[in-house]
Design a protein around this motif. Structure first.
Motif, PDB file in Angstrom:
ATOM      1  N   ASN A   1       0.829  -1.193   0.000  1.00 34.15           N
ATOM      2  CA  ASN A   1       0.000   0.000   0.000  1.00 34.15           C
ATOM      3  C   ASN A   1       0.866   1.246   0.000  1.00 34.15           C
ATOM      4  O   ASN A   1       2.009   1.233   0.482  1.00 34.15           O
ATOM      5  N   LEU A   2       0.314   2.326  -0.505  1.00 34.91           N
ATOM      6  CA  LEU A   2       0.919   3.643  -0.369  1.00 34.91           C
ATOM      7  C   LEU A   2       0.249   4.307   0.825  1.00 34.91           C
ATOM      8  O   LEU A   2      -0.941   4.623   0.782  1.00 34.91           O
ATOM      9  N   TYR A   3       1.009   4.482   1.919  1.00 37.73           N
ATOM     10  CA  TYR A   3       0.461   5.060   3.155  1.00 37.73           C
ATOM     11  C   TYR A   3       0.590   6.570   3.120  1.00 37.73           C
ATOM     12  O   TYR A   3       1.600   7.111   2.640  1.00 37.73           O
ATOM     13  N   LEU A   4      -0.424   7.273   3.647  1.00 32.27           N
ATOM     14  CA  LEU A   4      -0.489   8.721   3.556  1.00 32.27           C
ATOM     15  C   LEU A   4      -0.533   9.355   4.942  1.00 32.27           C
ATOM     16  O   LEU A   4      -1.300   8.923   5.815  1.00 32.27           O
ATOM     17  N   ASN A   5       0.272  10.373   5.143  1.00 30.59           N
ATOM     18  CA  ASN A   5       0.382  11.079   6.418  1.00 30.59           C
ATOM     19  C   ASN A   5      -0.817  12.007   6.588  1.00 30.59           C
ATOM     20  O   ASN A   5      -0.967  12.991   5.849  1.00 30.59           O
ATOM     21  N   THR A   6      -1.667  11.732   7.577  1.00 29.92           N
ATOM     22  CA  THR A   6      -2.885  12.533   7.782  1.00 29.92           C
ATOM     23  C   THR A   6      -2.720  13.596   8.864  1.00 29.92           C
ATOM     24  O   THR A   6      -3.691  14.238   9.248  1.00 29.92           O
ATOM     25  N   ARG A   7      -1.487  13.792   9.370  1.00 27.77           N
ATOM     26  CA  ARG A   7      -1.255  14.781  10.427  1.00 27.77           C
ATOM     27  C   ARG A   7      -1.611  16.189   9.942  1.00 27.77           C
ATOM     28  O   ARG A   7      -1.581  16.489   8.742  1.00 27.77           O
ATOM     29  N   THR A   8      -1.894  17.077  10.894  1.00 26.04           N
ATOM     30  CA  THR A   8      -2.337  18.432  10.546  1.00 26.04           C
ATOM     31  C   THR A   8      -1.271  19.236   9.813  1.00 26.04           C
ATOM     32  O   THR A   8      -1.590  20.162   9.066  1.00 26.04           O
ATOM     33  N   ASP A   9       0.010  18.892  10.026  1.00 25.56           N
ATOM     34  CA  ASP A   9       1.082  19.637   9.359  1.00 25.56           C
ATOM     35  C   ASP A   9       1.483  19.014   8.022  1.00 25.56           C
ATOM     36  O   ASP A   9       2.443  19.449   7.393  1.00 25.56           O
ATOM     37  N   SER A  10       0.749  18.015   7.581  1.00 18.97           N
ATOM     38  CA  SER A  10       1.046  17.361   6.305  1.00 18.97           C
ATOM     39  C   SER A  10       0.141  17.927   5.212  1.00 18.97           C
ATOM     40  O   SER A  10      -1.040  18.214   5.456  1.00 18.97           O
ATOM     41  N   PRO A  11       0.655  18.093   3.998  1.00 18.66           N
ATOM     42  CA  PRO A  11      -0.192  18.549   2.892  1.00 18.66           C
ATOM     43  C   PRO A  11      -1.295  17.550   2.544  1.00 18.66           C
ATOM     44  O   PRO A  11      -2.218  17.882   1.799  1.00 18.66           O
ATOM     45  N   LEU A  12      -1.218  16.341   3.114  1.00 19.43           N
ATOM     46  CA  LEU A  12      -2.235  15.322   2.856  1.00 19.43           C
ATOM     47  C   LEU A  12      -3.256  15.231   3.987  1.00 19.43           C
ATOM     48  O   LEU A  12      -4.026  14.271   4.040  1.00 19.43           O
ATOM     49  N   HIS A  13      -3.250  16.210   4.883  1.00 17.25           N
ATOM     50  CA  HIS A  13      -4.195  16.181   6.005  1.00 17.25           C
ATOM     51  C   HIS A  13      -5.645  16.235   5.515  1.00 17.25           C
ATOM     52  O   HIS A  13      -6.511  15.526   6.038  1.00 17.25           O
ATOM     53  N   ASP A  14      -5.932  17.050   4.508  1.00 14.77           N
ATOM     54  CA  ASP A  14      -7.281  17.182   3.966  1.00 14.77           C
ATOM     55  C   ASP A  14      -7.631  15.927   3.167  1.00 14.77           C
ATOM     56  O   ASP A  14      -6.909  15.535   2.247  1.00 14.77           O
ATOM     57  N   VAL A  15      -8.746  15.291   3.506  1.00 14.19           N
ATOM     58  CA  VAL A  15      -9.143  14.043   2.860  1.00 14.19           C
ATOM     59  C   VAL A  15      -9.315  14.216   1.357  1.00 14.19           C
ATOM     60  O   VAL A  15      -9.068  13.292   0.569  1.00 14.19           O
ATOM     61  N   ARG A  16      -9.676  15.425   0.909  1.00 16.82           N
ATOM     62  CA  ARG A  16      -9.887  15.649  -0.518  1.00 16.82           C
ATOM     63  C   ARG A  16      -8.566  15.575  -1.295  1.00 16.82           C
ATOM     64  O   ARG A  16      -8.542  15.163  -2.456  1.00 16.82           O
ATOM     65  N   VAL A  17      -7.477  15.939  -0.643  1.00 19.09           N
ATOM     66  CA  VAL A  17      -6.164  15.829  -1.290  1.00 19.09           C
ATOM     67  C   VAL A  17      -5.786  14.353  -1.442  1.00 19.09           C
ATOM     68  O   VAL A  17      -5.252  13.937  -2.471  1.00 19.09           O
ATOM     69  N   ARG A  18      -6.092  13.577  -0.417  1.00 16.90           N
ATOM     70  CA  ARG A  18      -5.802  12.138  -0.481  1.00 16.90           C
ATOM     71  C   ARG A  18      -6.677  11.454  -1.527  1.00 16.90           C
ATOM     72  O   ARG A  18      -6.235  10.557  -2.261  1.00 16.90           O
ATOM     73  N   GLN A  19      -7.940  11.872  -1.605  1.00 19.60           N
ATOM     74  CA  GLN A  19      -8.835  11.319  -2.620  1.00 19.60           C
ATOM     75  C   GLN A  19      -8.359  11.681  -4.021  1.00 19.60           C
ATOM     76  O   GLN A  19      -8.462  10.870  -4.957  1.00 19.60           O
ATOM     77  N   ALA A  20      -7.819  12.879  -4.170  1.00 22.77           N
ATOM     78  CA  ALA A  20      -7.278  13.290  -5.463  1.00 22.77           C
ATOM     79  C   ALA A  20      -6.133  12.376  -5.884  1.00 22.77           C
ATOM     80  O   ALA A  20      -6.016  11.993  -7.066  1.00 22.77           O
ATOM     81  N   MET A  21      -5.278  12.005  -4.932  1.00 22.07           N
ATOM     82  CA  MET A  21      -4.191  11.077  -5.236  1.00 22.07           C
ATOM     83  C   MET A  21      -4.734   9.740  -5.709  1.00 22.07           C
ATOM     84  O   MET A  21      -4.201   9.123  -6.642  1.00 22.07           O
ATOM     85  N   ALA A  22      -5.828   9.287  -5.070  1.00 21.52           N
ATOM     86  CA  ALA A  22      -6.421   8.001  -5.440  1.00 21.52           C
ATOM     87  C   ALA A  22      -6.927   8.017  -6.888  1.00 21.52           C
ATOM     88  O   ALA A  22      -6.938   6.973  -7.557  1.00 21.52           O
ATOM     89  N   TRP A  23      -7.326   9.193  -7.380  1.00 23.52           N
ATOM     90  CA  TRP A  23      -7.794   9.315  -8.759  1.00 23.52           C
ATOM     91  C   TRP A  23      -6.633   9.292  -9.766  1.00 23.52           C
ATOM     92  O   TRP A  23      -6.859   9.107 -10.970  1.00 23.52           O
ATOM     93  N   LEU A  24      -5.401   9.452  -9.296  1.00 21.49           N
ATOM     94  CA  LEU A  24      -4.265   9.584 -10.203  1.00 21.49           C
ATOM     95  C   LEU A  24      -3.379   8.349 -10.286  1.00 21.49           C
ATOM     96  O   LEU A  24      -2.570   8.222 -11.211  1.00 21.49           O
ATOM     97  N   VAL A  25      -3.503   7.430  -9.333  1.00 22.76           N
ATOM     98  CA  VAL A  25      -2.637   6.250  -9.309  1.00 22.76           C
ATOM     99  C   VAL A  25      -3.141   5.200 -10.301  1.00 22.76           C
ATOM    100  O   VAL A  25      -4.310   4.827 -10.285  1.00 22.76           O
TER     101      VAL A  25
END
Length: 514
Positions: free
Chosen positions: A275-299
Motif C-alpha cells: 500500500n501507499l500510506y499517507l500522512n494525515t497529520r495536521t502539518d502534512s499537505p495530505l491532512h485534507d481528505v480531498r487531497v488524499r482522494q485526489a491522489m487516489a484518482w491519479l494512481v
C-alpha cells in the motif's frame, strides 16, 4: 533362477534408493537461504516486520502455531489453549512439560506472562504492541497455566498469540523495560542462533532439546541477507545460496521456468499486499481528505504491475486482498479509472495551492521500491497537480521516519500475520496502527472491534466490507498490488514450496537435501 533375478532387482532398487537418500554428510551440510528482507531487532519486543518475524519463527516458540496451510492455531509451547466461558474475553493456556530455554532453564507460565507484559510495557515504535491492543492483563496461575484477560471480546486473539508477538523469551535474559541490544537470542524454538552479523547472516543450528508441535527440527541453516534484489540475484546466479526468496528482481521472476532442470521453482498465490500510506497529520499537505482522494484518482496500479513488476504482482483495489473473507473492490468502485479532472476538482474544493508538494519515501533494497516510487512520481506529476520529491532510506531508518511522520507518503509491503482478514484491519488502519499515518476513525475502530466478536469468522464478512468502504472514503492508504509468492532452490534442495504459506510462519525446517 527366479530367486537370483529377484535378488538382483532388489539390489538395483536398493542402490537406487540409497542414491536418493541424503548421506550423513549431506544431513549435516548447511542449507544457505538468501533474502532481501532485513532484521530490525533480534528482540521480539522491538520488531514488527516480515524479516524479523521469519527469524522468530525458528528461534522462539509461541504458545500456538499453525499447521502448513492451516487456518486455525494449534498448540506449540502450549499443551492446550481455549477461551473460558462464552464472552471471548478470557483465554487460558496450559504449558507442555519440560520445555527448556537455551540456558537449560525450564519455561514456566511466568516466562509467558513476562514476554507479553514487556512487549506492552516497552511499546516500541517498531514493535508489535499494537497487535495486543485488546490484551488487558496476563496472570500466571501456578507453574504451567497462563490466563489472558482481554479488554473486549476478541475471537482473533489466538491468531495473535501464534505470531511473533507471542514469542516467549527467557525472563532472566531480557530486560523488563527496554530492548535487548546484543546479538544473542534465548528462546526455545526449533533452532538456536549460533552466530549473527547484522545485515549479513544468521547461522542456525537445530535445537536438539526442542519440544513442541514439530516432529523434526530440520537441517542446519544459514540465512544470508542482501541489500537489494540485484545483489540477491548475483548471489543466486553465483551459487552462493541454495534457496532464494523474497525477493529476486521482477525481470528475473517473470522469466523463471518451472521446467528448468537446474533449479526448483515455486510460484503460488499470496495474501502479501503493498500500500501507499499517507500522512494525515495536521502539518502534512495530505491532512485534507480531498487531497488524499485526489491522489487516489491519479494512481494507475495496472501500469505499475505491468511495467515495474512485469506481471509478477496483481493490481489491488482494496485493503483486504483477494481470497480472504469479505474482500471487496472498494477503491475500484470509488475511483474506477484514472481521472485528472476529478482530482483537480477535489484539490480546487480543498483550496490548496497547485501543484501540491509532497515527499514520497521507500525502503532501499526492498524489492523494486525505487522503480515503483519513480513511476508513482510520474503518475502524480503528469497533470501538474502534484510535485513529488522521492527519497530512499535504509530499512530501519525508513521505519523510524514513517513512525515519526517525517514523510508525506511511503510505500510498504504487508505480509499477513495470520490467516484472517483482521490482520489487515487494526494493524494497518486502526488507531493503534504502527504504520505512522496518524489516521484516527471511530467508525473504523468500532467496526474492527465488532468484527472480532465472531467466533465463526465468516460472520464478520459484512464488517470487513464496511471497513473497506470507509477506508476507500477516508484514504489513509492507497492499495497498490497483491503479490505472488516465488521461491527458487537448487535442484538438490527440496521443501522450498513449503517455506511460506500465508500463515505467517516461515518454515525453514521444511528444507532438506535431496
Amino acid at each position: 533362477m527366479r530367486i537370483l533375478v529377484t535378488l538382483i532387482v532388489l539390489a538395483i532398487v536398493g542402490v537406487g534408493g540409497w542414491q536418493l537418500l541424503p548421506s550423513q554428510a549431506d544431513k549435516n551440510k548447511t542449507i544457505k537461504v538468501g533474502t532481501t528482507d532485513a532484521i530490525t531487532s533480534l528482540d521480539p519486543a522491538g520488531a514488527y516486520d516480515a524479516g524479523s518475524w521469519a527469524l522468530y519463527s525458528s528461534v522462539f516458540q509461541s504458545l500456538l502455531t499453525y499447521e502448513p496451510d492451516g487456518v486455525k492455531p494449534v498448540p506449540d509451547a502450549a499443551r492446550s489453549c481455549g477461551f473460558v466461558g462464552s464472552g471471548l474475553k478470557t483465554y487460558r493456556c496450559s504449558l507442555r512439560e519440560g520445555i527448556t530455554f537455551r540456558s537449560g532453564r525450564e519455561m514456566t507460565a511466568e516466562d509467558v506472562k513476562y514476554s507479553f507484559d514487556r512487549i506492552k510495557k516497552i511499546n516500541s515504535d517498531l514493535g508489535p504492541a499494537s497487535l495486543l491492543s485488546t490484551l488487558g492483563s496476563v496472570t500466571a496461575d501456578g507453574k504451567d497455566t497462563v490466563t489472558f484477560h482481554l479488554s473486549s471480546p476478541d475471537a482473533t486473539f489466538p491468531f495473535k498469540v501464534a505470531t511473533g508477538a507471542g514469542a516467549i523469551v527467557d525472563r532472566e535474559k531480557y530486560p523488563a523495560d527496554r530492548l535487548r541490544t546484543d546479538s544473542g537470542v534465548d528462546g526455545s524454538g526449533p533452532y538456536t542462533l549460533t552466530s549473527y552479523t547484522k545485515d549479513q547472516r544468521a547461522v542456525l543450528a537445530p535445537n536438539t532439546h526442542y519440544q513442541g508441535y514439530l516432529k523434526d527440527t530440520g537441517r542446519p541453516i544459514e540465512m544470508r541477507y542482501y541489500s537489494d534484489s540485484e545483489a540477491l540475484d548475483k548471489a543466486w546466479q553465483g551459487k552462493q545460496v541454495d534457496v532464494a526468496t523474497r525477493q529476486l528482481p521482477p525481470g528475473v521472476l517473470s522469466g523463471l521456468n518451472a521446467s528448468d532442470p537446474n533449479q526448483r521453482v515455486t510460484e503460488s498465490d499470496s495474501s502479501e499486499t503493498r500500500n501507499l500510506y499517507l500522512n494525515t497529520r495536521t502539518d502534512s499537505p495530505l491532512h485534507d481528505v480531498r487531497v488524499r482522494q485526489a491522489m487516489a484518482w491519479l494512481v494507475n496500479r495496472e501500469e505499475l504491475a505491468a511495467t515495474v513488476y512485469q506481471g509478477t504482482v496483481d493490481p489491488l483495489y482494496s485493503l483486504i486482498p483477494t481470497g480472504l473473507t469479505g474482500h471487496t473492490t472498494s477503491f475500484f468502485d470509488d475511483y474506477p479509472t484514472r481521472s485528472p479532472a476529478k482530482a483537480k476538482e477535489l484539490l480546487t474544493a480543498a483550496g490548496v495551492k497547485l501543484p501540491v508538494h509532497i515527499t514520497l519515501g521507500y525502503g532501499k533494497g526492498r524489492g523494486a521500491g525505487a522503480g515503483e516510487s519513480a513511476l508513482l512520481k510520474k503518475q502524480l506529476e503528469a497533470d501538474g497537480l502534484f510535485k513529488v520529491d522521492v527519497e530512499g532510506y535504509e530499512w530501519t531508518d525508513f521505519q523510524k521516519r514513517w513512525a515519526a511522520g517525517k514523510m508525506d507518503a511511503w510505500a510498504v509491503g504487508w505480509v499477513a500475520d495470520y490467516p484472517d482478514p483482521d490482520t489487515f484491519g487494526a494493524a494497518l488502519v486502526g488507531s493503534s496502527s504502527t504504520l505512522g499515518t496518524a489516521y484516527r476513525s471511530k467508525a473504523v475502530d468500532d467496526v474492527i472491534l465488532d468484527s472480532q466478536k465472531y467466533a465463526d469468522r465468516t460472520d464478520a464478512a459484512q464488517d470487513f466490507r464496511d471497513l473497506q468502504t470507509q477506508v476507500a472514503t477516508d484514504v489513509p492508504l492507497i492499495p497498490l498490488w497483491q503479490a505472488k509468492q516465488y521461491t527458487v532452490s537448487s535442484e538438490d534442495v527440496g521443501g522450498g514450496q513449503y517455506l511460506s504459506d500465508g500463515t505467517g510462519v516461515f518454515r525453514l525446517w521444511q528444507l532438506d537435501w535431496i
